[in-house]
Structure formats: C-alpha cells, structure tokens
Design a protein around this motif. Structure first.
Motif, PDB file in Angstrom:
ATOM      1  N   HIS A 178      91.217 126.454 120.164  1.00 33.00           N
ATOM      2  CA  HIS A 178      89.934 127.315 120.367  1.00 33.00           C
ATOM      3  C   HIS A 178      89.786 128.117 119.401  1.00 33.00           C
ATOM      4  CE1 HIS A 178      87.590 130.160 123.203  1.00 33.00           C
ATOM      5  NE2 HIS A 178      86.914 129.507 122.177  1.00 33.00           N
ATOM      6  N   VAL A 179      88.561 128.105 118.546  1.00 40.45           N
ATOM      7  CA  VAL A 179      88.434 129.327 117.732  1.00 40.45           C
ATOM      8  C   VAL A 179      86.922 129.693 118.057  1.00 40.45           C
ATOM      9  CG1 VAL A 179      87.732 129.473 115.315  1.00 40.45           C
ATOM     10  CG2 VAL A 179      89.732 128.041 115.804  1.00 40.45           C
ATOM     11  N   ALA A 180      86.874 131.352 118.003  1.00 40.84           N
ATOM     12  CA  ALA A 180      85.690 131.642 118.208  1.00 40.84           C
ATOM     13  C   ALA A 180      85.052 132.487 116.888  1.00 40.84           C
ATOM     14  CB  ALA A 180      85.800 132.918 119.294  1.00 40.84           C
ATOM     15  N   VAL A 181      84.019 132.210 116.651  1.00 43.82           N
ATOM     16  CA  VAL A 181      83.391 132.748 115.230  1.00 43.82           C
ATOM     17  C   VAL A 181      82.346 133.946 115.698  1.00 43.82           C
ATOM     18  CG1 VAL A 181      82.408 132.301 113.101  1.00 43.82           C
ATOM     19  CG2 VAL A 181      83.695 130.646 114.007  1.00 43.82           C
ATOM     20  N   GLU A 182      82.651 135.053 115.053  1.00 45.59           N
ATOM     21  CA  GLU A 182      81.777 136.211 115.090  1.00 45.59           C
ATOM     22  C   GLU A 182      80.940 136.551 114.024  1.00 45.59           C
ATOM     23  OE1 GLU A 182      83.796 139.169 117.356  1.00 45.59           O
ATOM     24  OE2 GLU A 182      83.947 137.893 119.265  1.00 45.59           O
ATOM     25  N   ARG A 183      79.838 137.319 114.172  1.00 48.21           N
ATOM     26  CA  ARG A 183      79.027 137.898 113.021  1.00 48.21           C
ATOM     27  C   ARG A 183      78.963 139.113 113.577  1.00 48.21           C
ATOM     28  NH1 ARG A 183      75.376 134.162 109.349  1.00 48.21           N
ATOM     29  NH2 ARG A 183      76.297 135.579 107.696  1.00 48.21           N
ATOM     30  N   GLY A 184      79.470 140.267 112.931  1.00 45.99           N
ATOM     31  CA  GLY A 184      79.003 141.474 113.543  1.00 45.99           C
ATOM     32  C   GLY A 184      79.499 141.455 115.159  1.00 45.99           C
ATOM     33  N   ALA A 185      78.723 141.841 115.981  1.00 45.41           N
ATOM     34  CA  ALA A 185      78.942 142.259 117.321  1.00 45.41           C
ATOM     35  C   ALA A 185      78.534 140.605 118.017  1.00 45.41           C
ATOM     36  CB  ALA A 185      78.511 143.222 117.954  1.00 45.41           C
ATOM     37  N   SER A 186      78.160 139.726 117.542  1.00 48.14           N
ATOM     38  CA  SER A 186      77.662 138.652 118.020  1.00 48.14           C
ATOM     39  C   SER A 186      78.482 137.441 117.735  1.00 48.14           C
ATOM     40  CB  SER A 186      76.226 138.466 117.390  1.00 48.14           C
ATOM     41  OG  SER A 186      75.376 139.583 117.810  1.00 48.14           O
ATOM     42  N   ALA A 187      78.578 136.611 118.882  1.00 43.23           N
ATOM     43  CA  ALA A 187      79.354 135.320 118.776  1.00 43.23           C
ATOM     44  C   ALA A 187      78.436 134.306 118.227  1.00 43.23           C
ATOM     45  CB  ALA A 187      79.991 134.916 120.246  1.00 43.23           C
ATOM     46  N   VAL A 188      78.741 133.570 117.349  1.00 40.57           N
ATOM     47  CA  VAL A 188      77.713 132.594 116.684  1.00 40.57           C
ATOM     48  C   VAL A 188      78.148 131.102 116.934  1.00 40.57           C
ATOM     49  CG1 VAL A 188      76.781 134.167 114.846  1.00 40.57           C
ATOM     50  CG2 VAL A 188      78.863 132.841 114.499  1.00 40.57           C
ATOM     51  N   ALA A 189      79.458 130.985 117.123  1.00 42.78           N
ATOM     52  CA  ALA A 189      80.165 129.449 117.339  1.00 42.78           C
ATOM     53  C   ALA A 189      81.376 129.722 118.207  1.00 42.78           C
ATOM     54  CB  ALA A 189      80.407 129.009 116.088  1.00 42.78           C
ATOM     55  N   GLY A 203      72.286 133.078 101.752  1.00 40.21           N
ATOM     56  CA  GLY A 203      70.907 133.252 101.627  1.00 40.21           C
ATOM     57  C   GLY A 203      69.905 132.256 102.182  1.00 40.21           C
ATOM     58  N   LYS A 204      70.576 131.394 103.195  1.00 37.25           N
ATOM     59  CA  LYS A 204      69.907 130.356 104.230  1.00 37.25           C
ATOM     60  C   LYS A 204      70.196 130.795 105.656  1.00 37.25           C
ATOM     61  CE  LYS A 204      70.551 126.613 100.580  1.00 37.25           C
ATOM     62  NZ  LYS A 204      71.059 125.403 100.395  1.00 37.25           N
ATOM     63  N   PRO A 205      69.117 130.272 106.369  1.00 38.59           N
ATOM     64  CA  PRO A 205      69.254 130.523 107.666  1.00 38.59           C
ATOM     65  C   PRO A 205      70.594 129.624 108.451  1.00 38.59           C
ATOM     66  CG  PRO A 205      67.153 129.629 107.119  1.00 38.59           C
ATOM     67  CD  PRO A 205      68.111 129.346 106.086  1.00 38.59           C
ATOM     68  N   GLU A 206      71.158 130.572 109.274  1.00 38.46           N
ATOM     69  CA  GLU A 206      72.359 129.990 110.083  1.00 38.46           C
ATOM     70  C   GLU A 206      72.012 128.622 110.872  1.00 38.46           C
ATOM     71  OE1 GLU A 206      75.660 131.680 113.183  1.00 38.46           O
ATOM     72  OE2 GLU A 206      74.785 132.864 111.404  1.00 38.46           O
ATOM     73  N   ALA A 207      73.100 127.778 110.607  1.00 38.60           N
ATOM     74  CA  ALA A 207      72.927 126.605 111.259  1.00 38.60           C
ATOM     75  C   ALA A 207      73.839 126.554 112.571  1.00 38.60           C
ATOM     76  CB  ALA A 207      73.000 125.185 110.269  1.00 38.60           C
ATOM     77  N   PRO A 208      73.178 125.667 113.439  1.00 38.01           N
ATOM     78  CA  PRO A 208      74.594 125.453 114.490  1.00 38.01           C
ATOM     79  C   PRO A 208      75.610 124.703 114.418  1.00 38.01           C
ATOM     80  CG  PRO A 208      72.564 124.004 114.733  1.00 38.01           C
ATOM     81  CD  PRO A 208      72.432 124.915 113.650  1.00 38.01           C
ATOM     82  N   ALA A 209      76.721 124.907 114.753  1.00 39.66           N
ATOM     83  CA  ALA A 209      78.198 124.405 114.613  1.00 39.66           C
ATOM     84  C   ALA A 209      77.622 122.732 114.767  1.00 39.66           C
ATOM     85  CB  ALA A 209      79.143 124.579 115.658  1.00 39.66           C
ATOM     86  N   GLY A 210      78.495 121.959 114.262  1.00 39.62           N
ATOM     87  CA  GLY A 210      78.364 120.619 114.071  1.00 39.62           C
ATOM     88  C   GLY A 210      79.744 119.984 114.019  1.00 39.62           C
ATOM     89  N   GLN A 211      79.871 118.644 113.857  1.00 38.00           N
ATOM     90  CA  GLN A 211      81.210 117.784 113.945  1.00 38.00           C
ATOM     91  C   GLN A 211      81.546 117.531 112.430  1.00 38.00           C
ATOM     92  OE1 GLN A 211      82.676 117.714 116.766  1.00 38.00           O
ATOM     93  NE2 GLN A 211      84.545 116.523 116.281  1.00 38.00           N
ATOM     94  N   ALA A 212      82.582 117.615 112.105  1.00 38.53           N
ATOM     95  CA  ALA A 212      83.175 117.375 110.708  1.00 38.53           C
ATOM     96  C   ALA A 212      83.375 115.672 110.467  1.00 38.53           C
ATOM     97  CB  ALA A 212      84.598 117.897 110.210  1.00 38.53           C
ATOM     98  N   THR A 213      83.131 115.049 109.543  1.00 36.85           N
ATOM     99  CA  THR A 213      83.415 113.814 109.480  1.00 36.85           C
ATOM    100  C   THR A 213      84.779 113.480 109.072  1.00 36.85           C
ATOM    101  OG1 THR A 213      83.085 113.535 107.186  1.00 36.85           O
ATOM    102  CG2 THR A 213      80.993 113.558 108.607  1.00 36.85           C
TER     103      THR A 213
END
Length: 309
Positions: A178-189, A203-213
């Motif tokens: 289990h890995v939790a990714v945070e940016r600032g005070a917000s959980a993002v993944a 410089g690009k909008p953040e995309a939701p987490a996906g699945q690696a091939t």
C-alpha cells in the motif's frame, strides 16, 4: 581528495564477507545495542555498480560495499551506475542510474523484542525502489517511511514500490502493499493494487492513477537492478583491479585521489618496495575488466585484474 576527509563511521570493516554480512544482519549486529528511546540509525551499502559516490557534509567519496549511510548523507550514482542499500531492518533500497538520493532522517527505537524504523528520504532525481524484508516482518519489525519527490510525498508501511523523479515528471508504481501519495496536505492517490501507477507531468493537469502495463513493470524493475559484468562491487567480492603497481607513495596517493573523485573506491597498499593502487570487492573478473576498460582517461594505462587472496 584525501581519504582522511571522511570521518568514521563512514566505512564498515572489510572483514565482513557476504556470509559474514548475512550473519550480522540475522543477529541484528548492525544495531544490536538498543537504547530505551529513538536513536540515530544507519544503512549499509551492500553492492554498487561503479562509478558512484557518497556525499557527507559537502565532501564526496567513492561509494563501496560496507560503507554506512546516516542522516544527512547523499548517495549519487552516475550514468550506468546503480546502488543497493540495506537498512537495519533488512529492507532494501535500490537506486538506478543518474540518481541523487538524500537520507533526511533515520531513527530506530525498540518496541518489545522488535524495532520501529522511522525514515525520511528524498529522491532529488533518478530512480528508487524500496522493498521490505519478509523475515524482518515476521519478528515484528515495523518501518514508517516517507519519500519526498519533487512534487509529492510517498508514505508507506511495509511494501514493495518504485518511484522516479526528474525535471519532467514524478511517478510511483506499487508492486506489493500500500502506497499513499500526497501533494501538500492533500491525498492524490492511494495505490493498493499491484501495478497501480501514478504520474504527474510538469506544467500539465494532474491525471488519475492508472495501471502499469507488463512492459512498463518490467522496465521499472530493470531500472534499479544491478547489471552483472558491468562494474559491480559487493561485500566479499573476490576480484581486484590493480590500477598501478610499483608506484611511489606520492604517485599512488595522487592516482587514488583521482579515482576516488571520479567515483571509483581506490585504495593504496604497500607491495614490495613500492605501492599498489587497488579497487577491491569486484563480483567477478568481468566486472573488474569492464571498469579497467574505462580508466584510461584517468591515467590508468597498465592496469591488471587479479583474484584477491
């Protein structure tokens, strides 16, 4: 750079062979004495693919198996280089090529008959992989680890995951746990499924987490693995590169310092009436010869490879 500029305990005794290291780890000898409160901890370099360096208090020295990392130390790998670190709870940290990795905090405290390891790392640039050790979990050891990337913080408690950071993007992929990714005070993944993958581009909008091939997973794993025959040193390695023989003391010291500055852990040893400049602990003859082939620009023109006795 004179070797005396790095202060103890920068290196672990060379008496520790591969078998000896395993015994030390099993017995907890890297941290057997436990105070009743949190104490500074260390991490040992178990293997390195040259060239690579360790920086302490602004001073750099070539990385070699047996060297200890502590709070404030930075591990640096060059292009084509890699490093394998083992923490005192036996979990591993693998660093890929062209990586700068900072040990921000590293503490150990007893919890009953086990240990609580609290670690704060920063991946300045490059590739990182962390994996817990099953036998350590069985005896009750716990690790609270946070990894800072350029734009995010990764928090884990017992897992196997990969991360990278460069000027263009940060990325994280979990292999197990289990890995939790945070940016600032917000959980993002919140990555819990094997192969779950998060990436953000500068410089690009953040995309939701996906699945690696499967191809991506194989690429991620390979980025942090040692490449046999390409300059690997490991504790107990039986092959030696002799960069110079029958040199005078000043000649030997000058060549040693030049190699050290380039990320090759050279040492000077007396040999007959002169001195040798050596790099020890190569995993194989081919590993030593691959490094020898790169040293001509550093003044090594008549080097040799021998089996250490």
């Amino acid at each position: 750079m004179n070797s005396s500029t790095i202060h103890p305990p920068f290196t672990l005794s060379r008496r520790a062979s591969m078998r000896g290291l395993a015994a030390l780890l099993a017995a907890g000898a890297l941290g057997a004495w436990q105070p009743a409160h949190a104490a500074a901890d260390t991490t040992v370099i178990e293997a390195v693919q040259l060239p690579a360096q360790i920086e302490r208090q602004g001073q750099r020295r070539a990385a070699e198996p047996g060297a200890l990392l502590r709070e404030g130390d930075k591990a640096i790998t060059a292009a084509g280089s890699r490093m394998l670190l083992r923490m005192s709870d036996r979990s591993t940290v693998r660093l890929g090529e062209a990586t700068e990795f900072l040990v921000q905090t590293l503490q150990r405290s007893p919890q009953g008959g086990a240990n609580q390891i609290s670690a704060g790392f920063k991946l300045i640039t490059g590739v990182f992989r962390y994996a817990t050790d099953y036998s350590s979990k069985v005896v009750g050891n716990k690790t609270d680890l946070k990894l800072d990337l350029a734009t995010a913080t990764v928090g884990i408690r017992g897992t196997d995951f990969w991360a990278m950071s460069d000027a263009d993007h940060d990325a994280v992929c979990v292999f197990e746990g289990h890995v939790a990714v945070e940016r600032g005070a917000s959980a993002v993944a919140d990555l819990q499924k094997p192969g779950a993958f998060w990436v953000t581009f500068t410089g690009k909008p953040e995309a939701p987490a996906g699945q690696a091939t499967p191809d991506q997973l194989a690429k991620f794993i390979g980025q942090a693995e040692m490449r046999p025959g390409q300059g690997v040193l490991l504790q107990g390695g039986e092959w030696r590169l002799v960069a110079a023989a029958n040199a005078t003391g000043p000649q030997a010291n000058e060549l040693r310092d030049r190699l050290q500055a380039a990320g090759y852990p050279a040492r000077v040893a007396g040999q007959g009436s002169g001195f040798e400049v050596r790099i020890n602990q190569f995993a194989s003859e081919q590993d030593a010869r691959s490094v020898l082939a790169k040293l001509a620009p550093l003044g090594v023109t008549q080097g040799n490879v021998v089996r250490a006795r």
